[in-house]
Write a protein that holds these residues in place. Structure first.
Motif, short mmCIF file in Angstrom:
data_model
loop_
_atom_site.label_atom_id
_atom_site.label_comp_id
_atom_site.label_asym_id
_atom_site.label_seq_id
_atom_site.Cartn_x
_atom_site.Cartn_y
_atom_site.Cartn_z
N GLU A 19 44.96 34.17 34.04
CA GLU A 19 44.04 33.04 33.96
C GLU A 19 42.74 33.34 33.22
OE1 GLU A 19 44.10 29.72 34.90
OE2 GLU A 19 46.24 30.11 35.09
N CYS A 20 42.34 34.61 33.19
CA CYS A 20 41.11 34.93 32.46
C CYS A 20 41.28 36.20 31.65
CB CYS A 20 39.90 35.03 33.41
SG CYS A 20 39.75 36.61 34.25
N SER A 21 40.28 36.53 30.86
CA SER A 21 40.43 37.63 29.90
C SER A 21 40.43 39.01 30.57
CB SER A 21 39.34 37.56 28.84
OG SER A 21 38.09 37.63 29.48
N LEU A 22 40.10 39.08 31.85
CA LEU A 22 40.18 40.38 32.54
C LEU A 22 41.62 40.90 32.56
CD1 LEU A 22 37.75 39.96 35.60
CD2 LEU A 22 37.29 40.99 33.37
N ALA A 23 42.56 39.97 32.42
CA ALA A 23 43.99 40.36 32.40
C ALA A 23 44.29 41.29 31.22
CB ALA A 23 44.86 39.11 32.32
N GLU A 24 43.49 41.16 30.15
CA GLU A 24 43.76 41.96 28.94
C GLU A 24 43.35 43.42 29.11
OE1 GLU A 24 41.67 39.78 25.91
OE2 GLU A 24 42.72 37.97 26.59
N VAL A 29 46.51 44.40 38.87
CA VAL A 29 45.82 43.37 39.64
C VAL A 29 45.63 43.96 41.04
CG1 VAL A 29 45.94 41.02 40.54
CG2 VAL A 29 46.95 41.56 38.32
N VAL A 30 44.41 43.85 41.55
CA VAL A 30 44.09 44.44 42.85
C VAL A 30 44.02 43.31 43.87
CG1 VAL A 30 42.38 45.80 44.11
CG2 VAL A 30 42.87 46.32 41.71
N VAL A 31 45.10 43.13 44.61
CA VAL A 31 45.19 41.92 45.42
C VAL A 31 44.57 42.10 46.81
CG1 VAL A 31 46.71 40.09 46.21
CG2 VAL A 31 47.33 41.39 44.19
N ALA A 32 44.98 43.12 47.52
CA ALA A 32 44.49 43.29 48.90
C ALA A 32 45.04 44.57 49.51
CB ALA A 32 44.93 42.11 49.76
N LYS A 33 44.45 44.95 50.63
CA LYS A 33 45.06 45.97 51.49
C LYS A 33 44.72 45.63 52.93
CE LYS A 33 41.36 49.43 51.69
NZ LYS A 33 40.90 50.78 51.34
N GLY A 46 34.65 43.13 43.17
CA GLY A 46 35.79 43.25 42.26
C GLY A 46 36.19 44.71 42.17
N PRO A 47 37.39 44.97 41.65
CA PRO A 47 37.88 46.34 41.60
C PRO A 47 37.06 47.22 40.67
CG PRO A 47 39.61 44.73 41.07
CD PRO A 47 38.34 43.99 41.11
N GLY A 48 36.92 48.49 41.05
CA GLY A 48 36.34 49.50 40.16
C GLY A 48 37.47 50.31 39.54
N GLU A 49 37.11 51.47 39.01
CA GLU A 49 38.09 52.26 38.26
C GLU A 49 39.28 52.71 39.13
OE1 GLU A 49 36.62 56.00 36.80
OE2 GLU A 49 38.07 56.01 35.15
N GLN A 50 38.96 53.27 40.30
CA GLN A 50 40.03 53.78 41.16
C GLN A 50 40.93 52.66 41.66
OE1 GLN A 50 40.85 56.99 41.62
NE2 GLN A 50 39.23 57.23 40.09
N ILE A 86 36.40 39.23 45.41
CA ILE A 86 36.23 37.93 44.75
C ILE A 86 37.08 37.85 43.50
CG2 ILE A 86 34.57 36.49 43.46
CD1 ILE A 86 34.06 36.28 46.43
N VAL A 87 36.99 38.84 42.61
CA VAL A 87 37.90 38.87 41.45
C VAL A 87 38.91 40.01 41.63
CG1 VAL A 87 36.32 37.77 39.81
CG2 VAL A 87 36.38 40.28 39.96
N LYS A 88 40.11 39.74 41.21
CA LYS A 88 41.22 40.66 41.49
C LYS A 88 41.48 41.65 40.35
CE LYS A 88 42.19 38.09 45.17
NZ LYS A 88 41.03 37.90 46.06
N CYS A 89 40.77 41.50 39.24
CA CYS A 89 40.94 42.43 38.13
C CYS A 89 39.60 43.07 37.80
CB CYS A 89 41.48 41.71 36.89
SG CYS A 89 43.12 41.03 37.17
#
Ligand code: URA
Length: 192
Positions: A19-24, A29-33, A46-50, A86-89
């Motif tokens: 849906e957004c350019s973070l996909a590129e 995709v970091v959904v949940a744990k 939002g997700p960091g490097e790790q 909030i954001v998954k990527c």
């Protein structure tokens, strides 16, 4: 279908999101744990490097800090909580997600909340507060007080990355304040 299965299906869909350019630029995709039956939902920025590398939220240094803060009030991060962002990527270079990125990602969070039906939401940091509550106030002003949204008790706290930069445990300092905030969370959690 049970809400657990619905959640799993949702996560499968979410992992394909473009849906957004973070996909590129993302790796995963970091959904949940955590526990999909938990009463406490924790929402970060939002997700960091790790997180991008592993596909799981809060697994890097900020995650370790979050774990120890939760452990200090006897909340088990993976048993008692469900943890997402909030954001998954991952935004490149860990920048703050843009308004457009938040807008295109937040429907995933809304659906997660529908299926999880949490009793308590902990918002970690100002991006989570701004994006989820539409309140633009410094986190230092808004943290530590319960806010009610759609019958859910919402507690804003400092972001764990901020605590890493402010390690003092002295009374009145961010770490100590977060401990007080999480004690409030634990008290409500014990009462439900
Ligand atoms: N910071 C966040 O807000 N979320 C993560 O998953 C990791 C770091």
């Amino acid at each position: 279908m049970t809400s657990k299965n619905q959640l799993e299906l949702l996560h499968k869909e979410c992992r394909k999101c473009k849906e957004c350019s973070l996909a590129e630029t993302r790796t995963n995709v970091v959904v949940a744990k955590g526990n999909p039956d938990a009463e406490i939902l924790i929402i970060g920025e939002g997700p960091g490097e790790q997180e991008d590398i592993t596909g799981f939220p809060f697994v890097g240094r900020a995650g370790k800090m979050l774990d120890s803060a939760l452990n200090s009030v006897e909340i088990d991060p993976l048993e008692d909580c469900y943890i997402t962002n909030i954001v998954k990527c991952r935004p490149p270079n860990n920048r703050k997600p843009s308004l457009e990125e938040v807008k295109s990602c937040i429907p995933w969070l809304d659906k997660q909340i529908d299926f999880l039906d949490p009793k308590i939401i902990v918002l970690a940091g100002s991006t989570a507060v701004e994006s989820f509550l539409n309140i633009k106030q410094p986190i230092s002003k808004i943290r530590g007080e319960w806010i009610e949204k759609d019958d859910i008790k919402v507690m804003p706290i400092f972001h764990p990355s901020y605590l890493l930069r402010n390690p003092s445990k002295e009374p009145g300092k961010p770490k100590w304040l977060t401990w007080q905030d999480l004690k409030k969370v634990k008290k409500v959690y014990d009462s439900i």
